[in-house]
Design an enzyme around this catalytic site. Sequence first.
Site, mmCIF file in Angstrom:
data_model
loop_
_atom_site.group_PDB
_atom_site.id
_atom_site.type_symbol
_atom_site.label_atom_id
_atom_site.label_comp_id
_atom_site.label_asym_id
_atom_site.label_seq_id
_atom_site.Cartn_x
_atom_site.Cartn_y
_atom_site.Cartn_z
ATOM 1 N N GLY A 247 60.134 33.424 74.335
ATOM 2 C CA GLY A 247 58.575 33.190 74.493
ATOM 3 C C GLY A 247 57.729 33.915 73.727
ATOM 4 O O GLY A 247 58.171 34.405 72.674
ATOM 5 N N SER A 248 56.439 34.304 74.007
ATOM 6 C CA SER A 248 55.515 34.953 73.165
ATOM 7 C C SER A 248 55.871 36.294 72.981
ATOM 8 O O SER A 248 56.709 36.914 73.962
ATOM 9 C CB SER A 248 54.155 34.899 73.582
ATOM 10 O OG SER A 248 53.979 35.425 74.799
ATOM 11 N N GLY A 252 57.114 38.837 76.112
ATOM 12 C CA GLY A 252 58.191 39.715 75.581
ATOM 13 C C GLY A 252 58.007 41.472 76.018
ATOM 14 O O GLY A 252 58.782 41.888 76.379
ATOM 15 N N GLU A 269 63.637 36.737 72.384
ATOM 16 C CA GLU A 269 63.520 35.857 71.319
ATOM 17 C C GLU A 269 62.332 35.434 71.571
ATOM 18 O O GLU A 269 61.694 34.721 72.183
ATOM 19 C CB GLU A 269 64.576 34.548 71.440
ATOM 20 C CG GLU A 269 64.900 33.962 70.256
ATOM 21 C CD GLU A 269 63.864 32.573 70.323
ATOM 22 O OE1 GLU A 269 63.042 32.734 69.341
ATOM 23 O OE2 GLU A 269 64.487 31.443 70.765
HETATM 24 C C1 UN1 Z 1 62.845 28.110 69.436
HETATM 25 O O1 UN1 Z 1 61.798 27.575 68.848
HETATM 26 O O2 UN1 Z 1 62.728 28.815 70.390
HETATM 27 O O3 UN1 Z 1 66.212 26.844 64.768
HETATM 28 C C2 UN1 Z 1 64.208 27.682 69.389
HETATM 29 C C3 UN1 Z 1 65.478 25.858 65.379
HETATM 30 C C4 UN1 Z 1 66.000 25.492 66.673
HETATM 31 C C5 UN1 Z 1 65.923 26.524 67.819
HETATM 32 C C6 UN1 Z 1 64.557 26.796 67.928
HETATM 33 N N1 UN1 Z 1 67.578 25.283 66.581
HETATM 34 O O4 UN1 Z 1 64.601 25.496 64.861
#
Ligand code: UN1
Length: 517
Positions: A247-248, A252, A269
């Site tokens: 998320g943002s 996070g 992430e």
């Molecule tokens: C995301 O935007 O959280 O690399 C994941 C990509 C995708 C996954 C994105 N396979 O754009």
Amino acid sequence: MITIAQQFGMTEALQQLGIHTINEGTSTGQNHFSNGELLESFSPVDGQLIATVKTSTIVDYEKVMQTATEAFQSFRTMPAPQRGEIVRQFGEKLRKNKEALGKLVSYEMGKSLQEGYGEVQEMIDICDFAVGLSRQLHGLTMHSERPGHRMYEQYHPLGVVGIISAFNFPVAVWAWNTALAWISGDVCVWKPSEKTPLCGVACQNIIAQVIKENNLPEGISCLINGDYTVGALMTNDKRIPLISATGSTRMGKIVAQAVASRLGKSLLELGGNNAIIVTPDADIKMTVIGAVFGAVGTAGQRCTSTRRLIIHESIYEKVKDAIVSAYGQLKIGNPLDQNNHVGPLIDLHAVEMYKNALSKVVAEGGKVLVEGGVLSGEGYESGCYVKPAIAEADNSFEIVQHETFAPVLYLLRYSGTVENAIQLQNGVAQGLSSAIMTNNLREAELFLSVVGSDCGIANVNIGTSGAEIGGAFGGEKETGGGRESGSDAWKIYMRRQTNTINYTTSLPLAQGIKFDL
Ligand code: UN1
């Protein structure tokens, strides 16, 4: 009048996925017990209510945690290759449901149908990857400094993994986590985004079949629903050794602090501010495809979306004209209709953020090259459709430094050598994805070198989005440092143990210490 849902077979898709008018949002395997408020899921495609989900109360959460904790006791003892077989079956079910689930992703989240299918394909791919990995959870062996001793390390299951996922990849990110957690012998508790709860229910229904057919304990895959307060139950819960959150950056930081305060592990992430450097040696045609897909794909709502194009001054006008002209070809509309390139934003709040970014870039001295705007009229009734926009800007602008989850692309100019472009590319707080378009080997290698891109992902002659599952996915700096999906990302789902075995009849101490009794 035929609705979009009828026209694109949504009723059948929902039926296949076991989605009803009102759905249970709390479940462990086959058992449902939701007692919370109702959460309505409206499609950004046509503004229609798709279905309603019951959220989880604190009592529901407690039941989930008890069931998950109990399930872990037995699941952890199942041999890893057998757990891989369970993941293989899950992948098979996903293959059978690819069309229905892809459609639901497209309708509930708003991404194009192709991208919806692509997202389910990522789930299938990670299952295949995890099946192979289930026979390769290797540790190392080391040479002991003592005679007659053997040293090695091994990986054991960790426990309950808490997964908090975002609306933009409502199913794939959960699958990356679940597939790896399962082969690792962990059990999962998932809180999907409150903006895409039906995708969560659909996935849980699919996995529940696998759990039932294999007579597995209920708690190995659990679903809870609700807002950040439900997420906070997980982040503060000592029974969850690992929280994986997407998320943002703002979210996070809250998650990281809560988890760290109890010394749990987190896999984060978070936001990106991804750039493509376009050097004088770039292939312009490839640049346009990579940049336009990166900026407008998923309506600019990927963590990996291209936000900045850093173009050398000698080719600036040429690249600018080519990109602006490509934007003129874009078709915006119902994402289920495969003639359209760009679907809606997720909700009206996202539209506000988009409008805010466009007015801010102008206020800071930027120049709009492709006008934005919110579309209205037939087909745009949800109010979530916006025009992808381009503005010339400066890297120092506050709005350029900020991640706006919308199709707004900033063009930045650089002069001199590629080092200057790399400096601009790295000159933001985020560090997820990056790319360089060049046929010059020196530029490409420099970009990938220690003084090159500081991001978790750095590509050459490919855009910033659309990473394959086989690589570790994630980024540095305010992106949070986590790595999910491929490579050795599995290691965070397991606990490592170092073992030393003495097979002699004496007990020598390490470091040559003498301790005679
Ligand atoms: C995301 O935007 O959280 O690399 C994941 C990509 C995708 C996954 C994105 N396979 O754009």
